[in-house]
Design a protein around this motif. Structure first.
Motif, short mmCIF file in Angstrom:
data_model
loop_
_atom_site.label_atom_id
_atom_site.label_comp_id
_atom_site.label_asym_id
_atom_site.label_seq_id
_atom_site.Cartn_x
_atom_site.Cartn_y
_atom_site.Cartn_z
N GLN A 152 36.92 14.45 -37.36
CA GLN A 152 35.90 15.50 -37.42
C GLN A 152 35.81 16.18 -36.05
O GLN A 152 36.01 15.54 -35.02
CB GLN A 152 34.54 14.92 -37.80
N MET A 153 35.50 17.47 -36.05
CA MET A 153 35.36 18.19 -34.78
C MET A 153 33.96 18.73 -34.62
O MET A 153 33.41 19.34 -35.54
CB MET A 153 36.37 19.33 -34.68
N THR A 154 33.38 18.50 -33.45
CA THR A 154 32.11 19.10 -33.07
C THR A 154 32.33 19.92 -31.80
O THR A 154 33.24 19.64 -31.02
CB THR A 154 31.04 18.04 -32.81
N THR A 155 31.51 20.93 -31.60
CA THR A 155 31.62 21.79 -30.42
C THR A 155 30.35 21.68 -29.60
O THR A 155 29.25 21.88 -30.11
CB THR A 155 31.86 23.26 -30.84
N THR A 156 30.51 21.34 -28.32
CA THR A 156 29.37 21.14 -27.43
C THR A 156 29.71 21.63 -26.03
O THR A 156 30.80 21.35 -25.53
CB THR A 156 29.00 19.64 -27.34
N SER A 157 28.79 22.35 -25.41
CA SER A 157 28.95 22.74 -24.01
C SER A 157 28.35 21.66 -23.11
O SER A 157 27.27 21.14 -23.39
CB SER A 157 28.27 24.07 -23.73
N PHE A 158 29.06 21.34 -22.03
CA PHE A 158 28.59 20.32 -21.10
C PHE A 158 28.28 20.89 -19.72
O PHE A 158 28.06 20.14 -18.76
CB PHE A 158 29.64 19.20 -20.96
N ASP A 159 28.24 22.22 -19.60
CA ASP A 159 27.97 22.85 -18.31
C ASP A 159 26.63 22.37 -17.73
O ASP A 159 26.54 22.00 -16.55
CB ASP A 159 27.96 24.37 -18.43
N GLU A 160 25.60 22.40 -18.55
CA GLU A 160 24.26 22.04 -18.07
C GLU A 160 24.19 20.56 -17.72
O GLU A 160 23.53 20.17 -16.75
CB GLU A 160 23.20 22.40 -19.12
N VAL A 161 24.88 19.73 -18.50
CA VAL A 161 24.93 18.30 -18.19
C VAL A 161 25.52 18.08 -16.80
O VAL A 161 24.99 17.32 -15.98
CB VAL A 161 25.77 17.54 -19.25
N HIS A 162 26.64 18.77 -16.54
CA HIS A 162 27.32 18.64 -15.25
C HIS A 162 26.42 19.12 -14.11
O HIS A 162 26.27 18.44 -13.08
CB HIS A 162 28.61 19.47 -15.30
#
Length: 463
Positions: A152-162
């Motif tokens: 399964q594929m999900t799309t998530t941005s991690f910019d804010e986490v970083h």
């Protein structure tokens, strides 16, 4: 056109024939080999892999091929979309993934792309693991999943986490940065840095940001390697707009170059030196850089009474040495800062945060801060290789020629003279020999480099 298969990843030019270039067939084959390796490593349980890419023109195509191949193997994919190399490294740990693939050819021109391979720690795979993956690709021993077992594929941005992880670091002084009221210019070479660097600066408290080439469309406005000859536009912008400094990142944002307020270059070698100075002033510990990096880091480290260690070239080698000697800061002289308090990977974003903290606390101008450090100059050169050249024979002959001087042959050949050094090694990413020489000034460094280059060419019959 070129396809380079190495233990650290697969790099090549887009288009052409399979096996000779980075074609869709090659992307699928090497992704399948990596996915097969990950599945074998974790056993019977379901795997998860993070995928992220820079803004190269070919990025969307390669991303689709990679994600679909992993899903076809029965691996769950967390698609970080356009993301910096260090952001993907952070994301792998954040989501507890079994590995990651970064789609970037780093500083190479727009026709290039690559698959950079990570382990479950968000670090580049080892040489031994890389060889296993190459062997799997050669055998093409892939078993794809049945329809009920597809990933399964999900799309998530991690910019804010970083960004939030950087802000949480004790040595990042947002209060001082905000109070300094810096005006900062950015050259992100129209890649992912154009998204995340302004966001980081805003989070750090920088209100006056001058973006240059920050549209992430992959159309590089100049050679994407952040060398002085490629940075005339931002140098001019810094002076014209009276900025306090400028930051330059490469397409995947693991290298950081700095432009002083007068338009001069802080020096890519000195990015790590300055950040290490700041870290060492506040935290006791050792440092590491590679054999091709400036001796200035050694000088700064010993000033605080700690030990400096040199590693073979390559991020994975630097990280391995840093762990061995428990280094608190390290990296490579190409502007690559590795700060283990965040993660073991070159990270221009944490470099920006630490450098701005250092500059703000020093209350100096950028050029004044640069003058604090020993002034060495490295001449960076390369010799194009032709098929059939026996590099081992050539290095052995050069080694014998200078046998009276201290030498290190753990990675090519480094020769240390009384007040200068030269390092010759085969590139991991291009069909060239890199020849780096450091001395007290540009003239003497170039003279030393050219002397050795002439000898190598003569031995190789390239004159």
């Amino acid at each position: 056109m070129t396809l380079i298969k190495s233990i650290s990843g697969i790099r090549g030019t887009i288009g052409g024939y399979p096996g000779d270039n980075l074609t869709p067939i090659d992307v699928v084959k090497f992704t399948a080999a990596y996915g097969t390796f990950i599945k074998q490593k974790v056993g019977n349980r379901r795997c998860k892999v993070v995928v992220g890419r820079d803004a190269r023109i070919s990025g969307a195509m390669v991303e689709q091929l990679v994600c679909a191949t992993l899903v076809g193997l029965g691996i769950d994919v967390v698609n970080a979309g356009m993301a910096t190399t260090p952001t993907v490294e952070v994301a792998v740990v954040e989501v507890g993934a079994d590995g990651g693939i970064i789609l970037t050819a780093s500083h190479n021109p727009k026709q290039w792309n690559a698959l950079k391979l990570l382990n479950a720690a968000g670090e580049f795979i080892s040489a031994a693991e890389g060889q296993i993956i190459l062997d799997i690709a050669t055998r093409e021993s892939f078993v794809f999943a049945s329809v009920d077992e597809l990933g399964q594929m999900t799309t998530t941005s991690f910019d804010e986490v970083h960004i939030q992880k950087i802000l949480a670091l004790p040595l990042v002084n947002t209060e001082a940065i905000r109070a300094a009221e810096f005006t900062v210019a950015i050259d992100a070479v129209n890649s992912v840095g154009g998204i995340v660097v302004p966001a980081l600066l805003q989070a750090l408290g920088v209100k006056n940001i001058l973006p240059l080439y920050c549209i992430p469309d992959g159309h590089f406005p100049h050679n994407p390697e952040p060398l002085p000859e490629h940075l005339t536009d931002i140098s001019r912008l810094v002076v014209e707009k009276k900025a306090h400094l400028g930051f330059v990142v490469d397409p995947d944002v693991d290298r950081l170059a700095i432009v002083c307020e007068d338009g001069s270059m802080f020096g890519e070698e000195y990015t790590l030196v300055a950040v290490a100075d700041y870290v060492l002033r506040k935290t006791p510990g050792n440092t590491v850089s590679n054999l091709s990096s400036s001796r200035a880091l050694k000088d700064v480290t010993e000033k605080y009474g700690y030990q400096y260690f040199a590693s073979a070239v390559g991020e994975v080698n630097v990280v391995e040495k840093m762990k061995q000697v428990n280094a608190i800061i390290g990296g490579e002289g190409n502007g690559g800062v590795i700060y283990p308090a965040l993660h073991y990977g070159r990270d221009a974003l944490v470099g920006i945060a630490l450098f701005l903290s250092h500059l703000a606390e020093s209350k100096m101008s950028c050029s004044e801060l640069r003058k604090k450090y020993p002034n060495y100059v490295i001449s960076k050169n390369k010799i194009e290789l032709t098929p059939g050249i026996d590099l081992d024979r050539i290095l052995a002959a050069v080694k014998d020629e200078y046998k009276q001087f201290p030498q290190n042959d753990s990675d090519g050949l480094r020769i240390d003279f009384e007040n200068e050094w030269v390092h010759l090694r085969r590139s991991n990413t291009e069909p060239i020999i890199r020849v780096y020489a450091e001395s007290a000034n540009a003239e003497s460094a170039a003279k030393l480099a050219n002397k050795v280059i002439d000898k190598v060419k003569a031995l190789a019959g390239l004159n």
